[in-house]
Design a protein around this motif. Structure first.
Motif, PDB file in Angstrom:
ATOM      1  N   ALA A 315     -29.426  11.235  37.790  1.00 29.08           N
ATOM      2  CA  ALA A 315     -29.209   9.820  37.218  1.00 29.08           C
ATOM      3  C   ALA A 315     -29.566   8.774  38.007  1.00 29.08           C
ATOM      4  O   ALA A 315     -30.111   7.666  37.464  1.00 29.08           O
ATOM      5  CB  ALA A 315     -27.572   9.942  36.580  1.00 29.08           C
ATOM      6  N   LEU A 316     -29.119   8.812  39.073  1.00 27.22           N
ATOM      7  CA  LEU A 316     -29.579   7.667  40.183  1.00 27.22           C
ATOM      8  C   LEU A 316     -31.160   7.536  40.186  1.00 27.22           C
ATOM      9  O   LEU A 316     -31.669   6.583  40.282  1.00 27.22           O
ATOM     10  CB  LEU A 316     -29.064   7.719  41.367  1.00 27.22           C
ATOM     11  CG  LEU A 316     -27.367   7.364  41.364  1.00 27.22           C
ATOM     12  CD1 LEU A 316     -26.821   7.693  42.726  1.00 27.22           C
ATOM     13  CD2 LEU A 316     -27.058   6.127  40.797  1.00 27.22           C
ATOM     14  N   THR A 317     -31.906   8.571  40.414  1.00 25.61           N
ATOM     15  CA  THR A 317     -33.185   9.052  40.394  1.00 25.61           C
ATOM     16  C   THR A 317     -34.108   8.305  39.254  1.00 25.61           C
ATOM     17  O   THR A 317     -34.641   7.290  39.317  1.00 25.61           O
ATOM     18  CB  THR A 317     -33.729  10.379  40.549  1.00 25.61           C
ATOM     19  OG1 THR A 317     -33.061  10.823  41.891  1.00 25.61           O
ATOM     20  CG2 THR A 317     -35.286  10.396  40.727  1.00 25.61           C
ATOM     21  N   ASN A 318     -33.293   8.755  38.030  1.00 26.01           N
ATOM     22  CA  ASN A 318     -33.926   8.144  36.815  1.00 26.01           C
ATOM     23  C   ASN A 318     -33.592   6.375  36.654  1.00 26.01           C
ATOM     24  O   ASN A 318     -34.394   5.489  36.282  1.00 26.01           O
ATOM     25  CB  ASN A 318     -33.139   8.729  35.469  1.00 26.01           C
ATOM     26  CG  ASN A 318     -33.665  10.004  35.237  1.00 26.01           C
ATOM     27  OD1 ASN A 318     -34.701  10.230  35.761  1.00 26.01           O
ATOM     28  ND2 ASN A 318     -32.967  10.842  34.585  1.00 26.01           N
ATOM     29  N   ALA A 319     -32.538   6.158  37.281  1.00 30.93           N
ATOM     30  CA  ALA A 319     -32.287   4.622  37.339  1.00 30.93           C
ATOM     31  C   ALA A 319     -33.250   3.822  38.294  1.00 30.93           C
ATOM     32  O   ALA A 319     -33.824   2.999  38.104  1.00 30.93           O
ATOM     33  CB  ALA A 319     -30.705   4.314  37.983  1.00 30.93           C
ATOM     34  N   ILE A 320     -33.466   4.556  39.387  1.00 28.76           N
ATOM     35  CA  ILE A 320     -34.600   3.904  40.287  1.00 28.76           C
ATOM     36  C   ILE A 320     -35.966   3.668  39.652  1.00 28.76           C
ATOM     37  O   ILE A 320     -36.687   2.997  39.637  1.00 28.76           O
ATOM     38  CB  ILE A 320     -34.510   4.765  41.621  1.00 28.76           C
ATOM     39  CG1 ILE A 320     -33.374   4.535  42.320  1.00 28.76           C
ATOM     40  CG2 ILE A 320     -36.003   4.245  42.443  1.00 28.76           C
ATOM     41  CD1 ILE A 320     -33.302   5.483  43.511  1.00 28.76           C
ATOM     42  N   ARG A 321     -36.360   4.901  38.960  1.00 28.62           N
ATOM     43  CA  ARG A 321     -37.706   5.161  38.345  1.00 28.62           C
ATOM     44  C   ARG A 321     -37.627   4.165  37.029  1.00 28.62           C
ATOM     45  O   ARG A 321     -38.861   3.761  36.836  1.00 28.62           O
ATOM     46  CB  ARG A 321     -38.092   6.460  38.028  1.00 28.62           C
ATOM     47  CG  ARG A 321     -38.099   7.287  39.241  1.00 28.62           C
ATOM     48  CD  ARG A 321     -38.203   8.838  38.913  1.00 28.62           C
ATOM     49  NE  ARG A 321     -39.410   8.966  37.956  1.00 28.62           N
ATOM     50  CZ  ARG A 321     -39.602  10.235  37.624  1.00 28.62           C
ATOM     51  NH1 ARG A 321     -38.859  11.196  37.504  1.00 28.62           N
ATOM     52  NH2 ARG A 321     -40.489  10.375  36.705  1.00 28.62           N
ATOM     53  N   HIS A 322     -36.723   4.053  36.372  1.00 22.28           N
ATOM     54  CA  HIS A 322     -36.862   3.548  34.843  1.00 22.28           C
ATOM     55  C   HIS A 322     -35.924   2.211  34.675  1.00 22.28           C
ATOM     56  O   HIS A 322     -36.039   1.392  33.788  1.00 22.28           O
ATOM     57  CB  HIS A 322     -36.512   4.328  33.847  1.00 22.28           C
ATOM     58  CG  HIS A 322     -37.321   5.857  34.144  1.00 22.28           C
ATOM     59  ND1 HIS A 322     -38.484   5.808  33.543  1.00 22.28           N
ATOM     60  CD2 HIS A 322     -36.892   6.972  34.201  1.00 22.28           C
ATOM     61  CE1 HIS A 322     -39.163   7.137  33.672  1.00 22.28           C
ATOM     62  NE2 HIS A 322     -38.110   7.784  33.937  1.00 22.28           N
ATOM     63  N   GLY A 323     -35.044   2.048  35.970  1.00 20.89           N
ATOM     64  CA  GLY A 323     -34.037   0.912  35.510  1.00 20.89           C
ATOM     65  C   GLY A 323     -34.563  -0.379  36.018  1.00 20.89           C
ATOM     66  O   GLY A 323     -35.677  -0.313  36.714  1.00 20.89           O
ATOM     67  N   SER A 324     -33.662  -1.428  35.800  1.00 13.18           N
ATOM     68  CA  SER A 324     -34.089  -2.601  36.357  1.00 13.18           C
ATOM     69  C   SER A 324     -33.268  -3.475  37.626  1.00 13.18           C
ATOM     70  O   SER A 324     -33.163  -4.454  37.629  1.00 13.18           O
ATOM     71  CB  SER A 324     -34.180  -3.776  34.926  1.00 13.18           C
ATOM     72  OG  SER A 324     -32.487  -3.870  34.679  1.00 13.18           O
ATOM     73  N   GLY A 325     -32.722  -2.264  38.189  1.00  9.92           N
ATOM     74  CA  GLY A 325     -31.886  -2.513  39.370  1.00  9.92           C
ATOM     75  C   GLY A 325     -30.433  -2.969  39.128  1.00  9.92           C
ATOM     76  O   GLY A 325     -29.735  -3.358  40.194  1.00  9.92           O
ATOM     77  N   ASP A 326     -29.777  -2.492  37.996  1.00 11.55           N
ATOM     78  CA  ASP A 326     -28.429  -2.966  37.622  1.00 11.55           C
ATOM     79  C   ASP A 326     -28.209  -1.441  37.378  1.00 11.55           C
ATOM     80  O   ASP A 326     -28.257  -0.638  36.475  1.00 11.55           O
ATOM     81  CB  ASP A 326     -28.232  -3.628  36.548  1.00 11.55           C
ATOM     82  CG  ASP A 326     -26.762  -3.852  36.481  1.00 11.55           C
ATOM     83  OD1 ASP A 326     -25.804  -3.602  37.166  1.00 11.55           O
ATOM     84  OD2 ASP A 326     -26.460  -4.577  35.135  1.00 11.55           O
ATOM     85  N   VAL A 327     -27.195  -0.756  38.214  1.00  5.79           N
ATOM     86  CA  VAL A 327     -26.602   0.591  38.029  1.00  5.79           C
ATOM     87  C   VAL A 327     -24.942   0.629  38.303  1.00  5.79           C
ATOM     88  O   VAL A 327     -24.636   0.044  39.442  1.00  5.79           O
ATOM     89  CB  VAL A 327     -27.219   1.524  38.646  1.00  5.79           C
ATOM     90  CG1 VAL A 327     -27.092   1.382  40.003  1.00  5.79           C
ATOM     91  CG2 VAL A 327     -26.895   3.097  38.506  1.00  5.79           C
ATOM     92  N   ASP A 328     -24.349   1.431  37.347  1.00  3.47           N
ATOM     93  CA  ASP A 328     -22.795   1.596  37.686  1.00  3.47           C
ATOM     94  C   ASP A 328     -22.598   2.970  37.666  1.00  3.47           C
ATOM     95  O   ASP A 328     -23.109   3.628  36.711  1.00  3.47           O
ATOM     96  CB  ASP A 328     -22.031   0.654  36.606  1.00  3.47           C
ATOM     97  CG  ASP A 328     -22.118  -0.724  36.672  1.00  3.47           C
ATOM     98  OD1 ASP A 328     -21.855  -1.320  37.626  1.00  3.47           O
ATOM     99  OD2 ASP A 328     -22.500  -1.475  35.722  1.00  3.47           O
ATOM    100  N   VAL A 329     -21.813   3.399  38.525  1.00  2.00           N
ATOM    101  CA  VAL A 329     -21.368   4.926  38.723  1.00  2.00           C
ATOM    102  C   VAL A 329     -19.997   5.012  38.692  1.00  2.00           C
ATOM    103  O   VAL A 329     -18.968   4.495  39.371  1.00  2.00           O
ATOM    104  CB  VAL A 329     -21.753   5.628  39.972  1.00  2.00           C
ATOM    105  CG1 VAL A 329     -21.399   7.113  39.949  1.00  2.00           C
ATOM    106  CG2 VAL A 329     -23.319   5.446  40.236  1.00  2.00           C
ATOM    107  N   THR A 330     -19.369   5.548  37.789  1.00  2.00           N
ATOM    108  CA  THR A 330     -17.922   5.741  37.460  1.00  2.00           C
ATOM    109  C   THR A 330     -17.485   7.176  37.481  1.00  2.00           C
ATOM    110  O   THR A 330     -18.176   8.167  36.781  1.00  2.00           O
ATOM    111  CB  THR A 330     -17.348   5.338  36.348  1.00  2.00           C
ATOM    112  OG1 THR A 330     -17.870   3.902  35.914  1.00  2.00           O
ATOM    113  CG2 THR A 330     -15.885   5.449  36.109  1.00  2.00           C
TER     114      THR A 330
END
Length: 395
Positions: A315-330
């Motif tokens: 999930a974090l790998t996808n956030a790095i590749r496709h996200g815009s720099g904002d990620v929350d993990v719960t």
């Protein structure tokens, strides 16, 4: 039906048939010599008995390899014996071995031909013995009823004896089939286990390589832009790239060793490695906001720890590749399950991970392997990954 090749077993069958011939044929010849009334001269009867005995035991010797030929030889020998009005021969016990082999190793059609031969042969042999008996054993009290009674007893006995041998062969056929089915099942299970192991290693390989390359790419882009204005930041990025690459190379080597030698799964990530995972994400230029509430009630099973790590890694790998720099993990540890939620902003709809990609499939497989479920959705410029994994009672 597949023929068994000539082997040591065939040698023993030849020796057994030879011993049977030596033990039974002389007794049969002695019975012919003692016979006072015969259709043929004594020398002719002896010749017939010798040839019939040799044919029957030859049929018994080849019965396993050629049951159809053996049954034909037995019928021919029996016809010669009956047509020349010979006395019952002890060598005829070889027919029992032929019927057994017909049911045990013959084709489907030959099995039923052997069963019919057992019934028909028993009836013919019983009637033949009855006729012989009516002329000698009960000639003083000869009546039609007694002739039929004696003949019927011989018929029932003959049919029962021949069918018993045929049925024993059929039972042995079922035993052999059961063994072949079991062997096939064991081979299929081995193939399935090997396939599951290859899928697991491929899934781990994807997780390791995809995450590491995402970090390396992000660091390389940052170092390229910072090289001119902030050489120190570029040096830090290159150090992160080297560290991440070495760790990935070590993991890949471990997975390839498992693939070559299949010596178990080897060391796997646990909850203690999550902080290192989050540190790699921070080094890639993304600051994950991590919330763990409530904390684990004890030491979760190793399979759950591995599933949590791999799902968060992907999930974090996808956030790095496709996200815009904002990620929350719960992460919420309940007494009987753990809930995971990863949310990251996406710049555009096209930045959403491919629905059929290996990453999303791998996350779902991870959850399903431990009895859980995982869902993903794109809502208002945000990509959400939610998973629930059962853990049972607190350890």
């Amino acid at each position: 039906m597949t023929r068994t090749p000539i082997s040591i077993q065939f040698v023993f069958e030849i020796l057994g048939a030879a011993i049977g011939f030596v033990l039974t044929v002389p007794l049969s010849l002695a019975m012919v010599s003692a016979q006072t009334e015969a259709v043929l001269p004594t020398w002719a009867s002896l010749t017939v008995q010798l040839l019939v005995g040799a044919a029957l035991w030859f049929a018994a010797a080849i019965a396993r390899l050629r049951p159809g030929v053996a049954l034909s030889i037995s019928w021919a020998a029996a016809f010669v014996q009956l047509s020349t009005a010979q006395v019952p021969s002890i060598a005829n016990i070889a027919i029992f071995a032929v019927l057994f082999a017909t049911a045990a190793w013959g084709s489907r059609r030959l099995v039923w031909i052997g069963g019919a031969s057992a019934v028909l042969g028993g009836i013919i042999a019983g009637g033949y013995f009855g006729v012989l008996s009516s002329g000698s054993m009960i000639q003083d009290a000869f009546t039609t009823v007694r002739v039929f009674t004696v003949g019927g007893i011989f018929m029932i006995t003959g049919v029962f004896g021949l069918l018993l041998c045929w049925g024993a062969g059929l039972l042995w056929r079922l035993v052999l089939q059961s063994r072949r089915n079991r062997e096939a099942q064991v081979r299929a299970e081995a193939v399935a286990i090997a396939e599951q192991e290859r899928v697991r290693i491929a899934r781990d390989m994807h997780d390791v390589v995809a995450h590491s390359l995402a970090v390396v790419i992000a660091q390389a882009d940052g170092a390229r832009y910072a090289a001119a204005t902030d050489p120190e930041a570029a040096t830090t990025a290159l150090a992160t790239i080297a560290q991440t690459s070495r760790a990935a190379l070590s993991d890949v080597r471990m997975l390839l060793t498992q693939l070559r030698h299949q010596q178990g799964e080897g060391p796997q990530p646990t909850l203690a490695d999550l902080e290192q995972l989050f540190a790699q994400v921070r080094n890639a230029g993304m600051e994950p906001r991590v919330t763990i509430d409530p904390l684990p009630p004890g030491e979760p099973p190793a399979s759950i720890q591995l599933a949590v790590y791999r799902i968060l890694q992907e999930a974090l790998t996808n956030a790095i590749r496709h996200g815009s720099g904002d990620v929350d993990v719960t992460i919420s540890w309940m007494p009987h399950h753990v809930d995971l939620h990863v949310r990251n902003s996406t710049a555009t709809e096209s930045a959403t991970p491919a629905v059929g990609g290996h990453g999303l499939i791998g996350m779902r497989e991870r959850a399903q392997l431990v009895g859980g479920n995982l869902s993903t959705e794109q809502v208002h410029g945000e990509f959400h990954v939610r998973a629930r994994l059962p853990i049972g009672g607190a350890a």
